[in-house]
Design a protein around this motif. Structure first.
Motif, PDB file in Angstrom:
ATOM      1  N   LEU A  20      46.767  38.849  39.280  1.00 48.44           N
ATOM      2  CA  LEU A  20      46.121  38.633  41.030  1.00 48.44           C
ATOM      3  C   LEU A  20      47.669  38.230  41.265  1.00 48.44           C
ATOM      4  O   LEU A  20      48.596  38.488  40.489  1.00 48.44           O
ATOM      5  N   ALA A  21      47.935  37.817  42.780  1.00 51.69           N
ATOM      6  CA  ALA A  21      49.462  37.159  43.492  1.00 51.69           C
ATOM      7  C   ALA A  21      49.900  36.088  42.532  1.00 51.69           C
ATOM      8  O   ALA A  21      50.514  35.869  42.605  1.00 51.69           O
ATOM      9  N   ILE A  22      48.495  35.540  42.865  1.00 51.56           N
ATOM     10  CA  ILE A  22      49.314  33.754  42.716  1.00 51.56           C
ATOM     11  C   ILE A  22      47.321  33.226  41.515  1.00 51.56           C
ATOM     12  O   ILE A  22      47.029  33.887  42.297  1.00 51.56           O
ATOM     13  N   GLU A  23      48.266  32.815  40.681  1.00 51.35           N
ATOM     14  CA  GLU A  23      47.073  32.126  39.595  1.00 51.35           C
ATOM     15  C   GLU A  23      47.024  30.692  39.763  1.00 51.35           C
ATOM     16  O   GLU A  23      49.132  30.660  38.790  1.00 51.35           O
ATOM     17  N   VAL A  71      44.665  21.559  39.820  1.00 53.83           N
ATOM     18  CA  VAL A  71      44.701  22.234  40.712  1.00 53.83           C
ATOM     19  C   VAL A  71      44.584  23.877  40.168  1.00 53.83           C
ATOM     20  O   VAL A  71      45.012  24.825  39.644  1.00 53.83           O
ATOM     21  N   ASP A  72      43.003  25.235  40.994  1.00 54.47           N
ATOM     22  CA  ASP A  72      42.717  26.278  40.473  1.00 54.47           C
ATOM     23  C   ASP A  72      42.707  27.342  41.120  1.00 54.47           C
ATOM     24  O   ASP A  72      42.394  26.981  42.496  1.00 54.47           O
ATOM     25  N   LEU A  73      43.465  28.245  41.465  1.00 49.88           N
ATOM     26  CA  LEU A  73      43.976  28.732  42.294  1.00 49.88           C
ATOM     27  C   LEU A  73      43.803  30.209  42.157  1.00 49.88           C
ATOM     28  O   LEU A  73      44.559  30.856  40.915  1.00 49.88           O
ATOM     29  N   ALA A  74      43.374  31.349  42.738  1.00 54.28           N
ATOM     30  CA  ALA A  74      43.355  32.658  42.489  1.00 54.28           C
ATOM     31  C   ALA A  74      43.501  33.349  43.855  1.00 54.28           C
ATOM     32  O   ALA A  74      42.153  33.546  44.468  1.00 54.28           O
ATOM     33  N   VAL A  75      44.869  34.049  43.496  1.00 55.79           N
ATOM     34  CA  VAL A  75      44.885  34.477  44.686  1.00 55.79           C
ATOM     35  C   VAL A  75      45.130  36.109  45.076  1.00 55.79           C
ATOM     36  O   VAL A  75      45.674  36.538  44.357  1.00 55.79           O
ATOM     37  N   ARG A  76      45.015  36.789  46.010  1.00 48.53           N
ATOM     38  CA  ARG A  76      44.102  38.839  45.353  1.00 48.53           C
ATOM     39  C   ARG A  76      45.884  39.421  46.112  1.00 48.53           C
ATOM     40  O   ARG A  76      45.858  38.347  47.056  1.00 48.53           O
ATOM     41  N   VAL A  95      53.579  33.945  39.511  1.00 50.52           N
ATOM     42  CA  VAL A  95      52.962  34.465  40.623  1.00 50.52           C
ATOM     43  C   VAL A  95      53.192  36.383  40.184  1.00 50.52           C
ATOM     44  O   VAL A  95      54.567  36.528  39.298  1.00 50.52           O
ATOM     45  N   LEU A  96      52.637  36.905  40.793  1.00 50.50           N
ATOM     46  CA  LEU A  96      52.393  38.790  40.326  1.00 50.50           C
ATOM     47  C   LEU A  96      52.997  38.487  39.172  1.00 50.50           C
ATOM     48  O   LEU A  96      53.868  39.855  38.042  1.00 50.50           O
ATOM     49  N   GLY A  97      52.349  37.642  37.868  1.00 55.31           N
ATOM     50  CA  GLY A  97      52.081  37.488  36.611  1.00 55.31           C
ATOM     51  C   GLY A  97      52.810  37.335  35.696  1.00 55.31           C
ATOM     52  O   GLY A  97      52.799  37.139  34.383  1.00 55.31           O
ATOM     53  N   ARG A  98      53.773  36.733  36.587  1.00 54.36           N
ATOM     54  CA  ARG A  98      54.996  36.112  36.073  1.00 54.36           C
ATOM     55  C   ARG A  98      54.678  34.194  36.313  1.00 54.36           C
ATOM     56  O   ARG A  98      54.822  34.280  37.276  1.00 54.36           O
ATOM     57  N   ASP A  99      54.885  33.921  34.746  1.00 54.29           N
ATOM     58  CA  ASP A  99      54.941  32.735  34.546  1.00 54.29           C
ATOM     59  C   ASP A  99      55.968  31.746  35.392  1.00 54.29           C
ATOM     60  O   ASP A  99      57.346  32.083  35.200  1.00 54.29           O
TER      61      ASP A  99
END
Ligand SMILES: Nc1ncnc2c1ncn2[C@@H]1O[C@H](COP(=O)(O)OP(=O)(O)O)[C@@H](O)[C@H]1O
Ligand SMILES: [Mg+2]
Length: 320
Positions: free
Chosen positions: A3-6, A23-28, A63-67
């Motif tokens: 995910l781009a943002i999680e 807040v939970d977000l999942a942005v492709r 963000v882009l897989g990085r914490d």
């Protein structure tokens, strides 16, 4: 797929204020994602956490897989946040500003110049590029600010209320720019107070209020969630109002409302129910002085959602 943002269970408190409350977000990747909410909902706080400017108290975000906490430096290299990182120099021209940002990011001079021209062109600032920023209008400034934030070719762009305070014409201009960012494959996370803006731009929306996500989905899904349409009927002969009421009740499956002595309204779930009403009235030989299907305004949708949480203070109404 990464995910781009999680975010998961993100929490941030300031004193006794729970600015972000789970807040939970999942942005492709490649999406324009809208975070929609009124003033004080927690939008900026979410963005500041994602942009590594604030540490969350609980939960995690990547963000882009990085914490965003552990790999903050790497996250910072892949994002841009307009209005925060880019501060324009009023005494330089638009082009000089962009070249300067390129140089700050270690681009060789020729490359920084080429990138500056490319962005000026993309943001409709080719002519304005030679003018000092102090002469720019508000709309030109926003566009240059947006262009400056893209110098480093970020993969994720955060836009915190990018059109607040712009007049409608300028707003649409900026919308085009935001779409062009996404068209290049970058991910955009945009906050806004305007349902109309989220509707115009976002592939998916999370509505937040008091630090919580109170609804989420695509714009049509959100509209369907609360956006019931209303059939309005005024029979030519008011003596037939009882028959009209029976028809509306039969089609909608619930009691119509009496708007005035001659007008009945009923909420329906689908356009086809309007067609059904028209057909039944016709069959019964009831002529109408007024017969219409009223759509909810987008603001009505938003107010309904936000009003709901104000009433019961709990999380409800997730569309997806
Ligand atoms: N640095 C801070 N110190 C104290 N309270 C803050 C701070 N930042 C935000 N808040 C509070 O947190 C809540 C959410 O703020 P914010 O994220 O700025 O909302 P939005 O951007 O949606 O308007 C508000 O009640 C605000 O007053
Ligand atoms: Mg804000």
């Amino acid at each position: 797929m990464t995910l781009a943002i999680e975010t998961e269970g993100l929490v941030k408190t300031f004193g006794s204020t729970r600015a972000v409350d789970g807040v939970d977000l999942a942005v492709r990747p490649g999406q324009i994602y809208g975070v929609l909410g009124p003033n004080g909902a927690g939008k900026t706080t979410v963005i500041r956490i994602l942009a590594t400017l604030l540490r969350p108290d609980a939960g995690r975000a990547s963000v882009l897989g990085r914490d965003v906490v552990r790999d903050a430096d790497e996250v910072r290299r892949r994002i841009s946040l307009t209005g925060q990182f880019a501060s324009l120099d009023e005494d330089l021209t638009g082009e000089e500003n962009l070249v300067m940002f390129g140089r700050l990011l270690d681009a060789p001079k020729a490359e920084a110049a080429a990138r500056a021209r490319e962005l000026l062109d993309e943001f409709d600032l080719t002519d304005a590029g030679a003018l000092r920023v102090r002469t720019y209008s508000g709309g030109m400034r926003r566009r240059l600010d947006l262009a400056a934030s893209l110098i480093g070719r970020p993969g994720v762009v955060f836009l915190d209320e990018p059109t607040t305070g712009l007049d409608p014409g300028k707003r649409e201009e900026l919308w085009r720019m935001v779409r062009s960012i996404a068209d290049r494959g970058d991910t955009v996370l945009l906050t806004t107070q305007y349902m109309e803006e989220a509707d115009a731009l976002a592939d998916e929306i999370s509505v937040i209020d008091q630090g919580r996500v109170i609804a989420r989905g695509s714009p049509p899904e959100l509209k369907r969630l609360v956006g019931r349409q209303t059939v309005v009927v005024r029979p030519k002969q008011s003596s037939r109002i009882a028959e009209v009421a029976a028809i509306l009740r039969g089609v909608a499956g619930h009691e119509p409302r009496t708007a005035s002595r001659e007008v009945l309204t009923v909420t329906v779930d689908a356009d086809t129910q309007f067609t059904d009403v028209v057909r039944h009235l016709d069959r019964a030989g009831i002529e109408s002085a007024e017969l219409s299907l009223r759509l909810p305004s987008l603001d009505e949708v938003f107010l309904t959602l936000v009003g709901r949480t104000a009433e019961n203070g709990t999380q409800e109404g997730e569309a997806a």
